[in-house]
Design an enzyme around this catalytic site. Structure first.
Site, PDB file in Angstrom:
ATOM      1  N   HIS A   1      30.694  10.471  24.583  1.00 17.58           N
ATOM      2  CA  HIS A   1      29.380  11.040  24.860  1.00 17.58           C
ATOM      3  C   HIS A   1      28.434   9.957  25.341  1.00 17.58           C
ATOM      4  O   HIS A   1      28.822   8.795  25.502  1.00 17.58           O
ATOM      5  CB  HIS A   1      28.835  11.818  23.656  1.00 17.58           C
ATOM      6  CG  HIS A   1      28.488  10.973  22.467  1.00 17.58           C
ATOM      7  ND1 HIS A   1      27.433  10.109  22.450  1.00 17.58           N
ATOM      8  CD2 HIS A   1      29.083  10.864  21.260  1.00 17.58           C
ATOM      9  CE1 HIS A   1      27.367   9.503  21.291  1.00 17.58           C
ATOM     10  NE2 HIS A   1      28.372   9.932  20.545  1.00 17.58           N
TER      11      HIS A   1
ATOM     12  N   HIS B   1      28.226   6.430  23.862  1.00 19.83           N
ATOM     13  CA  HIS B   1      29.298   5.502  24.239  1.00 19.83           C
ATOM     14  C   HIS B   1      29.060   4.953  25.646  1.00 19.83           C
ATOM     15  O   HIS B   1      29.255   3.771  25.910  1.00 19.83           O
ATOM     16  CB  HIS B   1      30.659   6.193  24.208  1.00 19.83           C
ATOM     17  CG  HIS B   1      30.966   6.845  22.901  1.00 19.83           C
ATOM     18  ND1 HIS B   1      31.300   8.167  22.796  1.00 19.83           N
ATOM     19  CD2 HIS B   1      30.956   6.353  21.635  1.00 19.83           C
ATOM     20  CE1 HIS B   1      31.516   8.464  21.535  1.00 19.83           C
ATOM     21  NE2 HIS B   1      31.310   7.387  20.801  1.00 19.83           N
TER      22      HIS B   1
ATOM     23  N   CYS C   1      32.925   7.196   2.683  1.00 24.86           N
ATOM     24  CA  CYS C   1      32.631   8.195   3.715  1.00 24.86           C
ATOM     25  C   CYS C   1      33.739   8.142   4.760  1.00 24.86           C
ATOM     26  O   CYS C   1      33.928   7.118   5.414  1.00 24.86           O
ATOM     27  CB  CYS C   1      31.290   7.930   4.405  1.00 24.86           C
ATOM     28  SG  CYS C   1      31.083   8.998   5.868  1.00 24.86           S
TER      29      CYS C   1
ATOM     30  N   CYS D   1      32.362   7.295   8.385  1.00 23.31           N
ATOM     31  CA  CYS D   1      32.002   5.882   8.582  1.00 23.31           C
ATOM     32  C   CYS D   1      33.216   4.988   8.397  1.00 23.31           C
ATOM     33  O   CYS D   1      33.188   3.830   8.761  1.00 23.31           O
ATOM     34  CB  CYS D   1      30.981   5.409   7.557  1.00 23.31           C
ATOM     35  SG  CYS D   1      29.369   6.156   7.685  1.00 23.31           S
TER      36      CYS D   1
ATOM     37  N   CYS E   1      26.660  10.942   2.402  1.00 22.75           N
ATOM     38  CA  CYS E   1      26.519   9.835   3.347  1.00 22.75           C
ATOM     39  C   CYS E   1      25.172   9.976   4.053  1.00 22.75           C
ATOM     40  O   CYS E   1      24.905  11.016   4.652  1.00 22.75           O
ATOM     41  CB  CYS E   1      27.647   9.886   4.378  1.00 22.75           C
ATOM     42  SG  CYS E   1      27.332   8.759   5.757  1.00 22.75           S
TER      43      CYS E   1
ATOM     44  N   HIS F   1      25.944  10.612   7.934  1.00 23.34           N
ATOM     45  CA  HIS F   1      26.617  11.846   8.357  1.00 23.34           C
ATOM     46  C   HIS F   1      26.248  13.074   7.533  1.00 23.34           C
ATOM     47  O   HIS F   1      26.659  14.177   7.864  1.00 23.34           O
ATOM     48  CB  HIS F   1      28.135  11.638   8.340  1.00 23.34           C
ATOM     49  CG  HIS F   1      28.603  10.615   9.342  1.00 23.34           C
ATOM     50  ND1 HIS F   1      28.883   9.312   8.997  1.00 23.34           N
ATOM     51  CD2 HIS F   1      28.761  10.701  10.682  1.00 23.34           C
ATOM     52  CE1 HIS F   1      29.231   8.647  10.087  1.00 23.34           C
ATOM     53  NE2 HIS F   1      29.159   9.451  11.118  1.00 23.34           N
TER      54      HIS F   1
ATOM     55  N   LYS G   1      19.601  11.353  15.958  1.00 23.36           N
ATOM     56  CA  LYS G   1      20.633  10.625  16.682  1.00 23.36           C
ATOM     57  C   LYS G   1      21.535  11.615  17.402  1.00 23.36           C
ATOM     58  O   LYS G   1      21.886  12.651  16.846  1.00 23.36           O
ATOM     59  CB  LYS G   1      21.461   9.832  15.664  1.00 23.36           C
ATOM     60  CG  LYS G   1      22.549   9.018  16.313  1.00 23.36           C
ATOM     61  CD  LYS G   1      23.480   8.434  15.271  1.00 23.36           C
ATOM     62  CE  LYS G   1      24.728   7.899  15.960  1.00 23.36           C
ATOM     63  NZ  LYS G   1      25.858   7.750  15.081  1.00 23.36           N
TER      64      LYS G   1
ATOM     65  N   LYS H   1      28.475  13.181  18.084  1.00 20.93           N
ATOM     66  CA  LYS H   1      29.452  14.242  18.313  1.00 20.93           C
ATOM     67  C   LYS H   1      29.490  15.197  17.131  1.00 20.93           C
ATOM     68  O   LYS H   1      29.627  16.396  17.302  1.00 20.93           O
ATOM     69  CB  LYS H   1      30.818  13.650  18.623  1.00 20.93           C
ATOM     70  CG  LYS H   1      31.221  12.531  17.709  1.00 20.93           C
ATOM     71  CD  LYS H   1      32.251  11.625  18.334  1.00 20.93           C
ATOM     72  CE  LYS H   1      32.468  10.427  17.406  1.00 20.93           C
ATOM     73  NZ  LYS H   1      33.024   9.276  18.012  1.00 20.93           N
TER      74      LYS H   1
HETATM   75  N1  MSP Z   1      35.089   2.371  16.213  1.00 17.75           N
HETATM   76  C1  MSP Z   1      33.840   1.881  15.737  1.00 17.75           C
HETATM   77  C2  MSP Z   1      33.506   0.536  16.336  1.00 17.75           C
HETATM   78  C3  MSP Z   1      34.531  -0.520  16.105  1.00 17.75           C
HETATM   79  S1  MSP Z   1      34.117  -2.007  16.929  1.00 17.75           S
HETATM   80  C4  MSP Z   1      35.206  -3.144  16.343  1.00 17.75           C
HETATM   81  C5  MSP Z   1      32.730   2.878  16.102  1.00 17.75           C
HETATM   82  N2  MSP Z   1      33.004   3.738  17.063  1.00 17.75           N
HETATM   83  S2  MSP Z   1      32.058   4.928  17.552  1.00 17.75           S
HETATM   84  O1  MSP Z   1      32.766   5.567  18.624  1.00 17.75           O
HETATM   85  O2  MSP Z   1      31.666   5.750  16.468  1.00 17.75           O
HETATM   86  O3  MSP Z   1      30.726   4.270  18.061  1.00 17.75           O
HETATM   87  C6  MSP Z   1      30.761   3.333  19.089  1.00 17.75           C
HETATM   88  C7  MSP Z   1      29.384   2.891  19.456  1.00 17.75           C
HETATM   89  O4  MSP Z   1      28.628   3.965  19.982  1.00 17.75           O
HETATM   90  C8  MSP Z   1      28.581   2.311  18.303  1.00 17.75           C
HETATM   91  O5  MSP Z   1      27.999   1.081  18.724  1.00 17.75           O
HETATM   92  C9  MSP Z   1      27.491   3.321  18.081  1.00 17.75           C
HETATM   93  O6  MSP Z   1      26.323   2.712  17.645  1.00 17.75           O
HETATM   94  C10 MSP Z   1      27.335   3.870  19.481  1.00 17.75           C
HETATM   95  N3  MSP Z   1      26.643   5.150  19.465  1.00 17.75           N
HETATM   96  C11 MSP Z   1      27.086   6.341  18.995  1.00 17.75           C
HETATM   97  N4  MSP Z   1      26.071   7.241  19.105  1.00 17.75           N
HETATM   98  C12 MSP Z   1      24.972   6.650  19.634  1.00 17.75           C
HETATM   99  C13 MSP Z   1      23.725   7.076  20.102  1.00 17.75           C
HETATM  100  N5  MSP Z   1      23.290   8.293  19.955  1.00 17.75           N
HETATM  101  N6  MSP Z   1      22.945   6.187  20.751  1.00 17.75           N
HETATM  102  C14 MSP Z   1      23.373   4.925  21.035  1.00 17.75           C
HETATM  103  N7  MSP Z   1      24.543   4.509  20.628  1.00 17.75           N
HETATM  104  C15 MSP Z   1      25.273   5.247  19.712  1.00 17.75           C
HETATM  105  O7  MSP Z   1      31.668   2.805  15.511  1.00 17.75           O
END
Ligand code: MSP
Length: 505
Positions: free
Chosen positions: A17, A20, A125, A128, A143, A146, A303, A306
């Site tokens: 999304h 990412h 969690c 997380c 959590c 979440h 925030k 997903k």
């Molecule tokens: N798999 C772990 C990271 C491991 S790194 C060794 C993880 N993955 S994640 O897919 O959940 O999130 C990846 C990144 O996307 C994180 O930096 C998270 O902060 C970012 N974001 C997820 N939702 C977000 C927003 N709404 N806005 C900005 N970034 C956010 O965590």
């Protein structure tokens, strides 16, 4: 000079999304900028495929964890070219080479004396993939991120002796005020540290999906340790067996991360590296969240995630407007390093006023005037010194911000010059000069000055807007994008007509 930038590796329990896309775009701007400055750049992204959330999602969908990981990892991989993200490698934590290196490094951590056996009991969690400390537990054992019930877990496992690094981490923070950026995140990490470190689980019983612990096959490594190590392992196998990039690129220059994973990257990660006898990264830059309109009217911004379903689909935005528009909007609208709201309305406004009008229109008008009044050609012409003076220090200002991963202020500096050029057009009114044959030299000077101002800005914008800038520089007759090309010159000019860069919708 070498520059190594990473994004977090993304969980494959759901589809990509905008959140990412955000980190990937930001890292890409830095990578492209440093390549432009002639540095050796390595840019890593990828997917985090082990752990409970993936196993749970796979079970829900009736497929094996690896099948789910294959399918969803591919969606992240496909997103990168759509965003014009120029990563040098895409790591998957299920890559056998990664798995082997994780085992090797963690065996070393154990040999170095930082691993012991114990019983863990605590609130966990699954989303997380984290055990919560008392301060991190929400009402009724939920959590706080979440809003789901935490699970009480008690298990036999191995611990990583995080507490042994209290002193070394304090020293790291005290001696390197730029280790974590921006400052408010540095302070957050520093105060977590000041609270005193407790040892953490390094492994979990094997029912889970993960990298097997070599000295005890009944356990797998806790997913965060497996995941963090990707930043180091990738360098060992990204170029196959022939070339190990570790010497050249480790320690990383920048890890870009979201604020929710600060503790892992600023505390656990440097401690783990110290335990393994490896150098710690130079900087961790922590960005904020892109916030979405609330699910219920009247609630606060929340925030995008997903699990809450309030997500803007980057694939759709790109299809409708192109990736440049999305890249620009995200880095312009929300000050990188802070939280900020994003919306379709806000996106459209920026697209129309800034990309289409301020920049696209300025470029099209200028080129159209050079074609109309000078048949597209101008000989070597002295530029307007007063205006050009405002562009002289721009490259250093932009580079200075980008050295600190300040992506929004750098863009604002560029945009100030775009607004300045628009005022210059109005002040000089080339269409009036064109009517007066005695002012032909003035017209040449104004057109050449506009050409050079736009060209320099466009070279500086290539990391942000790779597609549009390529078209525009070709139309300006000067496709070069290297750092030597960010100075205004009096060279002869030859332009080609240009289609609107950001067509009105
Ligand atoms: N798999 C772990 C990271 C491991 S790194 C060794 C993880 N993955 S994640 O897919 O959940 O999130 C990846 C990144 O996307 C994180 O930096 C998270 O902060 C970012 N974001 C997820 N939702 C977000 C927003 N709404 N806005 C900005 N970034 C956010 O965590």
């Amino acid at each position: 000079m070498s520059f190594y930038v990473t994004t977090p590796i993304y969980y494959v329990n759901a589809a990509p999304h905008l959140g990412h896309a955000y980190t990937s775009i930001a890292a890409d701007v830095l990578a492209r900028h440093h390549r432009q400055r002639g540095e050796d750049v390595f840019f890593l992204t990828g997917t985090d495929e082990h752990g409970e959330p993936v196993a749970i999602a796979a079970e829900e969908q009736g497929v094996s964890p690896l099948e789910l990981a294959d399918r969803n990892s591919q969606r992240f991989r496909d997103l990168m070219p759509l965003l014009d993200v120029s990563n040098d490698f895409f790591i998957r934590t299920t890559d056998p080479e990664h798995v082997r290196r994780v085992q090797e490094i963690l065996v070393r951590v154990r040999e170095n004396g930082y691993v012991y056996e114990g019983t863990y009991e605590g609130w966990f969690c699954p989303r997380c993939a984290d055990f919560k400390t008392d301060a991190e537990i929400g009402p009724d054992h939920t959590c706080p991120i979440h809003k789901i019930p935490l699970i009480r877990e008690r298990e036999e496992n191995y611990f990583f002796q995080l507490s042994a690094f209290q002193g070394e981490l304090e020293k790291l923070f005290d001696e390197n005020p730029d280790f974590v950026k921006p400052r408010h995140r540095f302070n957050e990490a520093r105060s977590f540290l000041a609270g005193g470190l407790q040892d953490v689980s390094l492994t979990r019983p094997k029912l889970r999906w993960g990298v097997e612990v070599p000295w005890d096959r009944s356990q797998v490594f806790y997913v965060w340790f497996d995941a963090l190590l990707n930043y180091v392992t990738a360098l060992g196998f990204a170029r196959g067996k022939q070339q190990d990039l570790t010497q050249e690129f480790w320690p990383a220059t920048y890890h870009l991360i979201g604020k929710d994973i600060l503790k892992f990257h600023t505390i656990y990660w440097p401690a783990l590296l110290m335990a393994a006898g490896l150098e710690v990264p130079r900087h961790v830059f922590v960005h904020g969240f892109l916030l979405a309109p609330p699910t219920n009217p009247g609630d606060e911004l929340e925030k995008m995630s997903k699990s809450r379903g309030n997500v803007i689909d980057p694939f759709k935005v790109i299809e409708d407007f192109g990736s440049d528009a999305l890249r620009f909007y995200l880095l312009r609208e929300v000050n990188f390093g802070h939280d900020g709201p994003v919306s379709e309305g806000g996106f459209l406004t920026r697209y129309e006023t800034e990309l289409a009008n301020d920049y696209g229109n300025l470029a099209s008008r200028t080129i159209a005037m050079i074609v109309r009044y000078r048949d597209g050609e101008l000989g070597a012409t002295e530029l307007d010194a007063e205006l050009i003076a405002e562009f002289e220090e721009l490259p250093e200002i932009v580079a200075g911000h980008l050295d600190g991963a300040e992506l929004t202020p750098a863009l604002e500096e560029i945009w100030k010059r775009i607004r300045r050029l628009n005022r210059y057009v109005e002040e000089q009114a080339p269409w009036k000069l064109a009517k007066d044959p005695e002012r032909a030299a003035d017209l040449d000077r104004v057109l050449a000055t506009l050409h050079e101002g736009i060209r320099v800005i466009t070279v500086l914008l290539t990391p942000y807007l790779p597609a549009a800038t390529e078209k525009l520089l070709a139309a300006l007759g000067r496709p070069e994008t290297a750092w030597e090309d960010v100075r205004c010159t009096s060279a002869p000019i030859s332009v080609q007509p240009l289609e609107p860069l950001f067509p009105k919708r």
